[in-house]
Design a protein around this motif. Structure first.
Motif, PDB file in Angstrom:
ATOM      1  N   GLU A 172       5.676  13.659   0.844  1.00 52.56           N
ATOM      2  CA  GLU A 172       4.553  14.311   0.452  1.00 52.56           C
ATOM      3  C   GLU A 172       3.371  13.324  -0.358  1.00 52.56           C
ATOM      4  O   GLU A 172       2.272  13.701  -0.469  1.00 52.56           O
ATOM      5  N   PHE A 173       3.923  12.290  -0.692  1.00 54.15           N
ATOM      6  CA  PHE A 173       2.990  11.232  -1.611  1.00 54.15           C
ATOM      7  C   PHE A 173       2.866   9.979  -0.840  1.00 54.15           C
ATOM      8  O   PHE A 173       4.062   9.473  -0.329  1.00 54.15           O
ATOM      9  N   CYS A 174       1.807   9.285  -0.948  1.00 51.95           N
ATOM     10  CA  CYS A 174       1.792   8.005   0.010  1.00 51.95           C
ATOM     11  C   CYS A 174       0.838   6.873  -0.694  1.00 51.95           C
ATOM     12  O   CYS A 174       0.275   7.312  -1.845  1.00 51.95           O
ATOM     13  N   GLY A 175       0.568   5.771  -0.272  1.00 57.88           N
ATOM     14  CA  GLY A 175      -0.214   4.797  -0.700  1.00 57.88           C
ATOM     15  C   GLY A 175      -1.713   5.092  -0.342  1.00 57.88           C
ATOM     16  O   GLY A 175      -1.775   6.225   0.602  1.00 57.88           O
ATOM     17  N   HIS A 176      -2.639   4.687  -0.684  1.00 50.97           N
ATOM     18  CA  HIS A 176      -4.095   4.977  -0.362  1.00 50.97           C
ATOM     19  C   HIS A 176      -5.118   3.993  -0.391  1.00 50.97           C
ATOM     20  O   HIS A 176      -4.762   2.937  -1.222  1.00 50.97           O
ATOM     21  N   GLY A 177      -6.044   4.091   0.216  1.00 52.62           N
ATOM     22  CA  GLY A 177      -7.267   3.149  -0.020  1.00 52.62           C
ATOM     23  C   GLY A 177      -7.619   3.287  -1.285  1.00 52.62           C
ATOM     24  O   GLY A 177      -7.682   4.388  -1.961  1.00 52.62           O
ATOM     25  N   ILE A 178      -8.379   2.306  -1.842  1.00 55.71           N
ATOM     26  CA  ILE A 178      -8.877   2.189  -3.189  1.00 55.71           C
ATOM     27  C   ILE A 178      -9.982   1.189  -3.326  1.00 55.71           C
ATOM     28  O   ILE A 178     -10.062   0.180  -2.827  1.00 55.71           O
ATOM     29  N   GLY A 179     -10.589   1.634  -4.490  1.00 58.45           N
ATOM     30  CA  GLY A 179     -12.061   0.815  -4.576  1.00 58.45           C
ATOM     31  C   GLY A 179     -12.946   1.505  -5.533  1.00 58.45           C
ATOM     32  O   GLY A 179     -12.547   1.710  -6.838  1.00 58.45           O
ATOM     33  N   ARG A 180     -13.884   2.152  -5.272  1.00 60.58           N
ATOM     34  CA  ARG A 180     -14.970   2.753  -6.061  1.00 60.58           C
ATOM     35  C   ARG A 180     -14.378   3.799  -6.508  1.00 60.58           C
ATOM     36  O   ARG A 180     -14.395   4.606  -7.765  1.00 60.58           O
ATOM     37  N   ARG A 181     -13.570   4.482  -5.614  1.00 60.75           N
ATOM     38  CA  ARG A 181     -12.660   5.708  -5.853  1.00 60.75           C
ATOM     39  C   ARG A 181     -11.316   5.363  -6.105  1.00 60.75           C
ATOM     40  O   ARG A 181     -10.846   4.407  -5.497  1.00 60.75           O
ATOM     41  N   PHE A 182     -10.642   6.358  -6.822  1.00 63.22           N
ATOM     42  CA  PHE A 182      -9.311   6.013  -6.892  1.00 63.22           C
ATOM     43  C   PHE A 182      -8.472   6.458  -5.813  1.00 63.22           C
ATOM     44  O   PHE A 182      -7.551   5.395  -5.577  1.00 63.22           O
ATOM     45  N   HIS A 183      -8.652   7.247  -5.142  1.00 63.63           N
ATOM     46  CA  HIS A 183      -8.040   7.512  -3.768  1.00 63.63           C
ATOM     47  C   HIS A 183      -8.840   7.686  -2.628  1.00 63.63           C
ATOM     48  O   HIS A 183      -9.777   8.612  -2.426  1.00 63.63           O
ATOM     49  N   GLU A 184      -8.895   6.707  -1.745  1.00 61.29           N
ATOM     50  CA  GLU A 184      -9.869   6.646  -0.726  1.00 61.29           C
ATOM     51  C   GLU A 184      -8.902   6.707   0.766  1.00 61.29           C
ATOM     52  O   GLU A 184      -7.798   6.604   0.665  1.00 61.29           O
ATOM     53  N   GLU A 185      -9.597   6.839   1.709  1.00 60.30           N
ATOM     54  CA  GLU A 185      -8.845   6.803   2.893  1.00 60.30           C
ATOM     55  C   GLU A 185      -8.517   5.185   3.087  1.00 60.30           C
ATOM     56  O   GLU A 185      -9.378   4.106   2.692  1.00 60.30           O
ATOM     57  N   PRO A 186      -7.555   4.716   3.829  1.00 59.64           N
ATOM     58  CA  PRO A 186      -6.607   5.712   4.516  1.00 59.64           C
ATOM     59  C   PRO A 186      -5.399   6.219   3.792  1.00 59.64           C
ATOM     60  O   PRO A 186      -5.288   5.427   2.629  1.00 59.64           O
ATOM     61  N   GLN A 187      -4.727   7.026   4.088  1.00 56.53           N
ATOM     62  CA  GLN A 187      -3.422   7.235   3.522  1.00 56.53           C
ATOM     63  C   GLN A 187      -2.410   6.251   4.222  1.00 56.53           C
ATOM     64  O   GLN A 187      -2.426   6.041   5.491  1.00 56.53           O
ATOM     65  N   VAL A 188      -1.663   5.864   3.328  1.00 54.28           N
ATOM     66  CA  VAL A 188      -0.700   4.960   3.806  1.00 54.28           C
ATOM     67  C   VAL A 188       0.777   5.362   3.678  1.00 54.28           C
ATOM     68  O   VAL A 188       1.278   5.349   2.423  1.00 54.28           O
ATOM     69  N   LEU A 189       1.118   6.089   4.848  1.00 54.85           N
ATOM     70  CA  LEU A 189       2.357   6.543   4.587  1.00 54.85           C
ATOM     71  C   LEU A 189       3.442   5.516   4.670  1.00 54.85           C
ATOM     72  O   LEU A 189       3.436   4.524   5.204  1.00 54.85           O
ATOM     73  N   HIS A 190       4.965   5.991   3.775  1.00 56.20           N
ATOM     74  CA  HIS A 190       5.679   5.095   3.847  1.00 56.20           C
ATOM     75  C   HIS A 190       6.930   5.404   4.710  1.00 56.20           C
ATOM     76  O   HIS A 190       8.321   5.087   4.450  1.00 56.20           O
ATOM     77  N   TYR A 191       6.703   5.811   5.836  1.00 51.57           N
ATOM     78  CA  TYR A 191       7.577   6.012   7.024  1.00 51.57           C
ATOM     79  C   TYR A 191       6.612   5.982   8.316  1.00 51.57           C
ATOM     80  O   TYR A 191       5.150   6.280   8.052  1.00 51.57           O
TER      81      TYR A 191
END
Ligand code: MF3
Ligand code: CO
Ligand code: CO
Length: 271
Positions: A172-191
């Motif tokens: 249900e939780f994943c890694g994420h793009g990050i930069g000027r925003r905390f959670h950006e695209e893409p979602q980085v799934l761990h599977y």
């Protein structure tokens, strides 16, 4: 919103923010001892971020759609807590395992990193093994990163290593793009499956932050609206780095003098 590729000057700012986030973990590490409260760890990190680094603690009052504002400056997730634990009066005991997750904002950019800590010397073998395997999982994901690779390669590498060890990956939780925003695209799934998902391009910055459970993968949310726990109350571990896709591979941005050394299968770490 689409995936943001950072320019060379933005990457410089990201590198700085990320190194500051990692430095907070170095600063708090010696305070993770039997008898300390998670609120005290929050205070130590908050004061360092604000007073020493001149950073904004990104979690404080962070309120994505559907969430109440996060009330503290760091996340502390103990034992069967998976992520987003709220610091409070809980006293750490010998043998507890704890994730501390730090996100700072410096000059408009975010740096996001977390580590596991073992409290005292009394941790069970399974707890230590879970922390070690989860650390390897994160690095198995990181070494996949290069232009032309796909997000599914990262997820697959993490999932394979976790399951070989007899552990499960939180979905249900994943890694994420990050930069000027905390959670950006893409979602980085761990599977995932090799060769599937977004293709990586130089200038992308995202986190890899696998949450691995000793028991089943299912989770629940506590009534505080933030803390995630394993449904079966089995132990859970997580490690997180922010990485940059370079022309030739990856650069781990959240580096610091006190960071644990990468596992032996990681070739050379660019710092
Ligand atoms: N730092 C977490 C992550 O890695 C997010 C925490 S959101 C908070 O994405 F509000 F709980 F801090
Ligand atoms: Co993150
Ligand atoms: Co984080």
């Amino acid at each position: 919103m689409s995936i943001v590729q950072k320019t060379a000057s933005e990457i410089e700012v990201m590198r700085h923010a990320c190194r500051l986030a990692a430095e907070v973990l170095d600063v708090v590490a010696p305070h993770v001892v039997v008898g300390v409260t998670t609120a005290e760890l929050d205070r130590i990190c908050h004061d360092h971020m604000v007073d020493v680094q001149g950073c904004i603690p990104a979690p404080l009052n962070y309120a994505p759609p559907g969430y109440s504002p996060f009330p503290k400056s760091i996340c502390t997730s103990v034992n069967h807590q998976v992520c987003h634990g709220i610091p409070g009066e809980r006293v750490l005991k010998n043998g507890d395992i704890l994730n501390i997750d730090i996100t700072v904002i410096k000059d408009g950019f975010h740096g996001d990193t977390s580590r596991m800590f073992v409290v005292g010397d009394g941790a069970k073998l399974i707890a230590k093994r879970l922390c070690a395997v989860t650390y390897e999982c994160m690095w198995h994901g990181i070494v996949q990163v290069r232009p032309g690779a796909h997000l599914g390669d990262i997820g697959h590498a993490i999932q394979t290593h976790a399951q070989q060890a007899g552990f499960s990956v939180v979905r249900e939780f994943c890694g994420h793009g990050i930069g000027r925003r905390f959670h950006e695209e893409p979602q980085v799934l761990h599977y995932g499956k090799p060769g599937t998902g977004v293709e990586l391009v130089p200038g992308m910055t995202f986190t890899i932050e696998p949450m691995i459970n000793a028991g089943k993968a299912a989770i629940s949310e506590l009534p505080d609206g933030w803390t995630i726990i394993t449904r079966d109350r089995s132990l859970s571990a997580q490690w997180e780095h922010t990485v940059l896709v370079t022309e030739t591979g990856y650069e781990v941005l959240t580096v610091s003098p006190g960071m644990p050394v990468p596992p032996p299968f990681v070739a050379g770490l660019r710092t």
